[in-house]
Design a protein around this motif. Structure first.
Motif, PDB file in Angstrom:
ATOM      1  N   VAL A 165       0.915  -1.271  -0.061  1.00  0.00           N
ATOM      2  CA  VAL A 165      -0.048  -0.004  -0.019  1.00  0.00           C
ATOM      3  C   VAL A 165       0.903   1.262   0.078  1.00  0.00           C
ATOM      4  O   VAL A 165       0.716   2.256  -0.787  1.00  0.00           O
ATOM      5  CB  VAL A 165      -0.832  -0.119   1.286  1.00  0.00           C
ATOM      6  CG1 VAL A 165      -1.667   1.288   1.341  1.00  0.00           C
ATOM      7  CG2 VAL A 165      -1.955  -1.122   1.187  1.00  0.00           C
ATOM      8  N   ILE A 166       1.810   1.236   0.915  1.00  0.00           N
ATOM      9  CA  ILE A 166       2.688   2.390   1.052  1.00  0.00           C
ATOM     10  C   ILE A 166       3.529   2.554  -0.059  1.00  0.00           C
ATOM     11  O   ILE A 166       3.694   3.862  -0.596  1.00  0.00           O
ATOM     12  CB  ILE A 166       3.412   2.232   2.442  1.00  0.00           C
ATOM     13  CG1 ILE A 166       2.328   2.454   3.504  1.00  0.00           C
ATOM     14  CG2 ILE A 166       4.400   3.668   2.556  1.00  0.00           C
ATOM     15  CD1 ILE A 166       2.806   2.650   4.905  1.00  0.00           C
ATOM     16  N   CYS A 167       4.444   1.525  -0.595  1.00  0.00           N
ATOM     17  CA  CYS A 167       5.076   1.636  -1.807  1.00  0.00           C
ATOM     18  C   CYS A 167       4.382   2.354  -2.658  1.00  0.00           C
ATOM     19  O   CYS A 167       4.836   3.109  -3.474  1.00  0.00           O
ATOM     20  CB  CYS A 167       5.705   0.345  -2.224  1.00  0.00           C
ATOM     21  SG  CYS A 167       6.974   0.004  -1.333  1.00  0.00           S
ATOM     22  N   SER A 168       3.203   1.714  -3.232  1.00  0.00           N
ATOM     23  CA  SER A 168       2.267   2.330  -4.463  1.00  0.00           C
ATOM     24  C   SER A 168       1.958   3.824  -4.082  1.00  0.00           C
ATOM     25  O   SER A 168       2.256   4.434  -5.125  1.00  0.00           O
ATOM     26  CB  SER A 168       1.066   1.362  -4.349  1.00  0.00           C
ATOM     27  OG  SER A 168       1.324   0.056  -4.425  1.00  0.00           O
ATOM     28  N   LEU A 207      -4.180   0.778   8.514  1.00  0.00           N
ATOM     29  CA  LEU A 207      -3.568  -0.472   7.690  1.00  0.00           C
ATOM     30  C   LEU A 207      -3.174  -1.326   9.444  1.00  0.00           C
ATOM     31  O   LEU A 207      -3.408  -2.620   9.234  1.00  0.00           O
ATOM     32  CB  LEU A 207      -2.316  -0.143   7.194  1.00  0.00           C
ATOM     33  CG  LEU A 207      -2.337   0.446   5.773  1.00  0.00           C
ATOM     34  CD1 LEU A 207      -0.986   0.916   5.289  1.00  0.00           C
ATOM     35  CD2 LEU A 207      -2.952  -0.603   4.934  1.00  0.00           C
ATOM     36  N   LEU A 208      -2.626  -0.579  10.375  1.00  0.00           N
ATOM     37  CA  LEU A 208      -2.283  -1.403  11.397  1.00  0.00           C
ATOM     38  C   LEU A 208      -3.685  -1.911  12.071  1.00  0.00           C
ATOM     39  O   LEU A 208      -3.526  -2.950  12.631  1.00  0.00           O
ATOM     40  CB  LEU A 208      -1.738  -0.465  12.650  1.00  0.00           C
ATOM     41  CG  LEU A 208      -0.113   0.007  11.848  1.00  0.00           C
ATOM     42  CD1 LEU A 208       0.505   0.705  12.853  1.00  0.00           C
ATOM     43  CD2 LEU A 208       0.654  -1.243  11.654  1.00  0.00           C
ATOM     44  N   GLY A 209      -4.769  -1.099  11.907  1.00  0.00           N
ATOM     45  CA  GLY A 209      -6.048  -1.787  12.345  1.00  0.00           C
ATOM     46  C   GLY A 209      -6.133  -3.013  11.963  1.00  0.00           C
ATOM     47  O   GLY A 209      -6.685  -3.890  12.606  1.00  0.00           O
ATOM     48  N   ALA A 210      -6.252  -3.048  10.529  1.00  0.00           N
ATOM     49  CA  ALA A 210      -6.662  -4.156   9.637  1.00  0.00           C
ATOM     50  C   ALA A 210      -5.385  -5.394  10.191  1.00  0.00           C
ATOM     51  O   ALA A 210      -6.158  -6.497  10.491  1.00  0.00           O
ATOM     52  CB  ALA A 210      -6.498  -4.106   8.141  1.00  0.00           C
ATOM     53  N   VAL A 211      -4.295  -4.984  10.224  1.00  0.00           N
ATOM     54  CA  VAL A 211      -3.299  -5.950  10.673  1.00  0.00           C
ATOM     55  C   VAL A 211      -3.707  -6.448  12.234  1.00  0.00           C
ATOM     56  O   VAL A 211      -3.716  -7.812  12.557  1.00  0.00           O
ATOM     57  CB  VAL A 211      -1.835  -5.605  10.573  1.00  0.00           C
ATOM     58  CG1 VAL A 211      -1.099  -6.545  11.432  1.00  0.00           C
ATOM     59  CG2 VAL A 211      -1.433  -5.259   9.192  1.00  0.00           C
ATOM     60  N   GLY A 212      -3.848  -5.849  12.960  1.00  0.00           N
ATOM     61  CA  GLY A 212      -4.045  -5.787  14.537  1.00  0.00           C
ATOM     62  C   GLY A 212      -5.402  -6.906  14.638  1.00  0.00           C
ATOM     63  O   GLY A 212      -5.266  -7.770  15.302  1.00  0.00           O
ATOM     64  N   ARG A 236      -0.827  10.358   6.415  1.00  0.00           N
ATOM     65  CA  ARG A 236      -0.089   9.419   6.814  1.00  0.00           C
ATOM     66  C   ARG A 236      -0.326   8.626   7.925  1.00  0.00           C
ATOM     67  O   ARG A 236      -0.627   7.533   8.070  1.00  0.00           O
ATOM     68  CB  ARG A 236       1.459   9.762   6.834  1.00  0.00           C
ATOM     69  CG  ARG A 236       2.141  10.108   5.601  1.00  0.00           C
ATOM     70  CD  ARG A 236       3.502  10.289   5.917  1.00  0.00           C
ATOM     71  NE  ARG A 236       4.200  10.473   4.644  1.00  0.00           N
ATOM     72  CZ  ARG A 236       5.363  10.749   4.256  1.00  0.00           C
ATOM     73  NH1 ARG A 236       6.297  10.751   5.277  1.00  0.00           N
ATOM     74  NH2 ARG A 236       6.091  10.911   2.916  1.00  0.00           N
ATOM     75  N   THR A 237      -0.752   9.547   9.119  1.00  0.00           N
ATOM     76  CA  THR A 237      -1.160   8.710  10.177  1.00  0.00           C
ATOM     77  C   THR A 237      -2.397   8.239  10.221  1.00  0.00           C
ATOM     78  O   THR A 237      -2.416   7.052  10.538  1.00  0.00           O
ATOM     79  CB  THR A 237      -1.460   9.874  11.323  1.00  0.00           C
ATOM     80  OG1 THR A 237      -0.270  10.659  11.579  1.00  0.00           O
ATOM     81  CG2 THR A 237      -1.558   9.173  12.746  1.00  0.00           C
ATOM     82  N   VAL A 238      -3.492   8.558   9.404  1.00  0.00           N
ATOM     83  CA  VAL A 238      -4.529   7.980   9.303  1.00  0.00           C
ATOM     84  C   VAL A 238      -4.538   6.746   8.529  1.00  0.00           C
ATOM     85  O   VAL A 238      -4.842   5.452   8.584  1.00  0.00           O
ATOM     86  CB  VAL A 238      -5.847   8.935   8.234  1.00  0.00           C
ATOM     87  CG1 VAL A 238      -6.882   8.132   7.890  1.00  0.00           C
ATOM     88  CG2 VAL A 238      -6.040  10.019   9.154  1.00  0.00           C
TER      89      VAL A 238
END
Lengths: 551, 173
Positions: free
Chosen positions: A136-139, B16-21, B9-11
């Motif tokens: 995601v971030i790379c893209s 992303l971390l929410g999904a992983v978590g 970036r924070t959002v």
């Protein structure tokens, strides 16, 4: 962070390598050719590094990090295939002992490092998730600046930009009549031609540049689908072992559905019975060696009324179906697939009570191996009591008879035979092909008289609401791959400076194709064919000489 | 500009971390489905060796020591006498033992019960329905159920007599 103003007047974001509009290099580079990656745009991750958020962002934005994550995941996945995973071990074994017994110290280490459940371990899932985050971030970090750079690119390019393109030529031209021809030919080849002050930018196939990002979107959707499998109710994957004649609850359906196995059929190809066209193949492997059908004739029932496990369920027939390999019974999003079977599981065993000397038969009894009766009356004062029953008999560590499971794989019995002349009874231990008389020589014996078997079928119970998401993700992935692979982003620039025509061309792949196209376009116009400066450079390194093409 | 970037970036990172978590949490820390500590123990009805039916919900007001076992399972066999002995002490204090056999022939179960002279009700789950509902994997597995019908602990594997005593103590009404 200040923005950078180019001499052409365009204001570029901080970190830009090549001016977005005219392409003039904003930083001094020693290399003769320009690095056209991401159009020389400012990759944000590389430029801001202030807060902890930026640091995390930059870590995942690195392609190098992404590649390492993939390499580590590949290695880990490979390690997981060295020994069987825990879930595939035979039932009733202790993993801790099994790995060591089977594979020695390596197995022990494997188990102790937790590789026995590798694909379900937290660190493996964390690796996969990191790959997702990295994608995601790379893209994001590349597609936004690239889009901006391509959107803002100017038609008039700086001379130094053109001269430092890989394909470049400069030709002194007397008049400008060639321009029309070139423009026509470009348009015919479906180039999008833009003109500004007599300068030309011809471009085609820009959408091919989005291919990698489209395919990343597909991958991310795929990962989301895989993640949704952990949401309760989205994904069911269970196994149901069911004997012929049995009605059982289908696991994973919360006690809602039951299945009856009417019959399990296993058929093979046999010579004489099947199409003569198969004869040759049958001869090669032997008659009856190749499976033809695995089929469970099943009846699906739905439970009526409230579900209390253990209570005799009230069932309503829903559907009858012949389940075969790749032909599952489907209902209410559940699918039952034929996956395994066991032929001829012992079901009933019959014995005769005989006098060992005279072999006179005093009656026979049939024992239901899944639910034996404690006592069997043979009439006329003959009676047999079943003292102990071991469905899957073995001698345990203390040397006592015991059972390995509840499945009648190897039944053994302790009988007590009561007869008119032995009113106290005689004890006999009977297993397959062996009889032990623990209290001395008996007069009577339980003689084996026959077995009745039945087949057991194994079905996989599946319900997968994530499948369509995986399908969509996969399709988008493929579209992205095709988009990036089968189209090239080609650009041709023409600039008139002091009676000289500067011709430069760039493509993201297939330089050979681009050269051919340029050759066809300038043919007969008097324009010099651009020289591949990258190849010249290579030649030069080998001792050649050359610096663009000049007339 | 800078502030906007940080917020964005924070959002994105939080999402992303929410999904992983969530994935990791639901995979490792959440007990699957309804069988978990603190949840209500699923009701069931099973018949014991004497033909008497036992319904879990009828044990409300008492602590229930629910043990899943099989005659072939050596650890089950080992802990049975301990359970039996502790049951004698605790039954006057409102702790009941329900031993669910995992669908073996009645004969085998009866012989086992006779051998260890078990006095608590032993029921047979002939069709694996209760086993499915409780998602029993290894044997033995024991559920401690308090007087309100809530699961207070799930124990897989064999227990010492001392442990059994403590567990029974913990579900005394």
């Amino acid at each position: 962070m200040e923005q950078v103003k180019c001499e052409c007047g365009h204001v570029n974001p901080y970190g830009t390598v090549l001016c977005e509009s005219c392409g003039k290099p904003l930083e001094h580079t020693a290399k003769p050719l320009l690095d056209m990656r991401y159009e020389g745009s400012a990759r944000r991750s590389q430029t801001y590094n202030k807060t902890i958020i930026d640091k995390i962002w930059n870590f995942f934005s690195s392609v190098k990090v992404g590649v390492w994550l993939i390499v580590i995941t590949l290695i880990a996945s490979a390690i997981g295939t060295i020994f069987p995973q825990k879930m595939y071990l035979p039932p009733n074994v202790t993993p801790a002992e099994y790995y060591e017994d089977q594979y020695g110290w390596a197995g022990k280490l494997y188990y102790e490092l937790g590789f026995d459940n590798l694909y379900g371990s937290w660190w493996y899932i964390l690796l996969l998730a990191s790959i997702g985050v990295s994608l995601v971030i790379c893209s994001l970090d590349r597609v936004v600046p690239l889009y901006r750079a391509l959107k803002k690119q100017g038609v008039t390019r700086h001379e130094s930009f053109l001269r430092r393109q890989r394909l470049f030529s400069a030709t002194s031209m007397e008049d400008e009549s060639f321009l029309e021809t070139v423009k026509q030919r470009l348009a015919k080849r479906r180039y999008h031609v833009r003109e500004e002050n007599g300068n030309i930018l011809a471009e085609k196939g820009r959408f091919s540049r989005w291919g990698p990002y489209v395919n990343h979107i597909g991958l991310i959707i795929f990962l989301i689908g895989a993640m949704l499998r952990f949401v309760p109710g989205m994904y069911v994957d269970k196994v149901l072992w069911i004997r012929e004649g049995e009605t059982k609850e289908i696991p994973g359906t919360n006690g809602q559905y039951f299945l009856k196995n009417e019959k399990f059929v296993f058929e093979t190809y046999e010579k004489g019975k099947d199409n003569p066209a198969f004869n040759e193949a049958i001869d090669r492997v032997g008659s009856g060696m190749v499976a033809k059908t695995y089929q469970t004739t099943a009846v699906l029932y739905k439970r009526v009324g409230p579900t209390v496990p253990g209570e005799e369920p009230k069932l309503k027939k829903v559907k009858e179906y012949r389940i075969r390999v790749n032909d599952p019974l489907k209902y209410d999003h559940y699918a039952l697939y034929q996956v395994d079977f066991k032929l001829n599981e012992l079901n009933k065993m019959s014995f005769e009570l005989i006098d060992k000397q005279t072999e006179t038969v005093f009656g026979n009894l049939s024992i239901d191996l899944n639910n034996p009766k404690p006592s069997y009356d043979l009439g006329k004062g003959y009676r047999v009591e079943l003292l102990s029953y071991f469905p899957d008999f073995y001698f345990d560590d203390d040397g006592n008879p015991a059972t390995k499971s509840r499945v009648p794989n190897n039944p053994a019995f302790v009988f007590k035979m009561y007869t008119p002349d032995k009113p106290k009874g005689e004890v006999s231990f009977v297993a397959i092909r062996q009889t032990i008389e623990p209290f001395g020589d008996n007069k009577y014996k339980m003689a084996f008289a026959g077995v009745e078997t039945r087949n057991v079928s194994a079905l996989t119970v599946r319900r997968d609401f994530t499948l369509w998401i995986l399908g969509v993700g996969g399709a988008i992935f493929m579209i992205g791959v095709i988009q990036g692979m089968y189209w090239n982003h080609r650009r041709i620039w023409l600039k008139l400076v002091n009676g000289e025509v500067l011709l430069a061309a760039h493509t993201n792949k297939n330089w050979f194709g681009l050269k051919n196209e340029v050759r066809a376009i300038i043919e007969g116009t008097g324009l010099m064919m651009p020289i591949d400066q990258a190849e010249e450079e290579k030649k030069e390194a080998q001792g050649g000489k050359g610096n663009g093409a000049t007339k | 500009m800078k502030k906007q970037r940080l917020v964005l970036r924070t959002v994105i990172l939080i999402v992303l971390l929410g999904a992983v978590g969530y994935t990791i949490y639901s995979n490792f820390f959440m007990e699957k489905a309804e069988i978990k500590v603190g949840a209500e123990a699923p009701d069931f009805v099973l018949t014991d060796l004497q033909g008497k039916t036992h319904r879990l919900s009828e044990y409300r007001g008492k602590g229930v020591f629910l043990n899943f076992w099989g005659t072939w399972c050596k650890p089950c066999e080992k802990e049975m006498p301990y359970i039996s002995r502790q049951y004698e002490n605790f039954k006057k204090q409102g702790v009941e033992v329900l031993a669910v056999n995992v669908g073996e022939p009645k004969l085998s179960v009866q012989k086992f019960v006779d051998r260890y002279q078990l006095t608590f009700p032993v029921v047979i789950d002939r069709e694996d329905q209760v086993m499915n509902a409780y998602e029993i994997d290894p044997l033995p597995t024991t559920f401690l159920i308090d007087k309100d019908g809530k699961i207070t602990k799930i124990i897989t594997g064999t227990m010492t007599e001392e442990m059994i005593k403590q567990y029974m103590e913990s579900i005394k009404p």
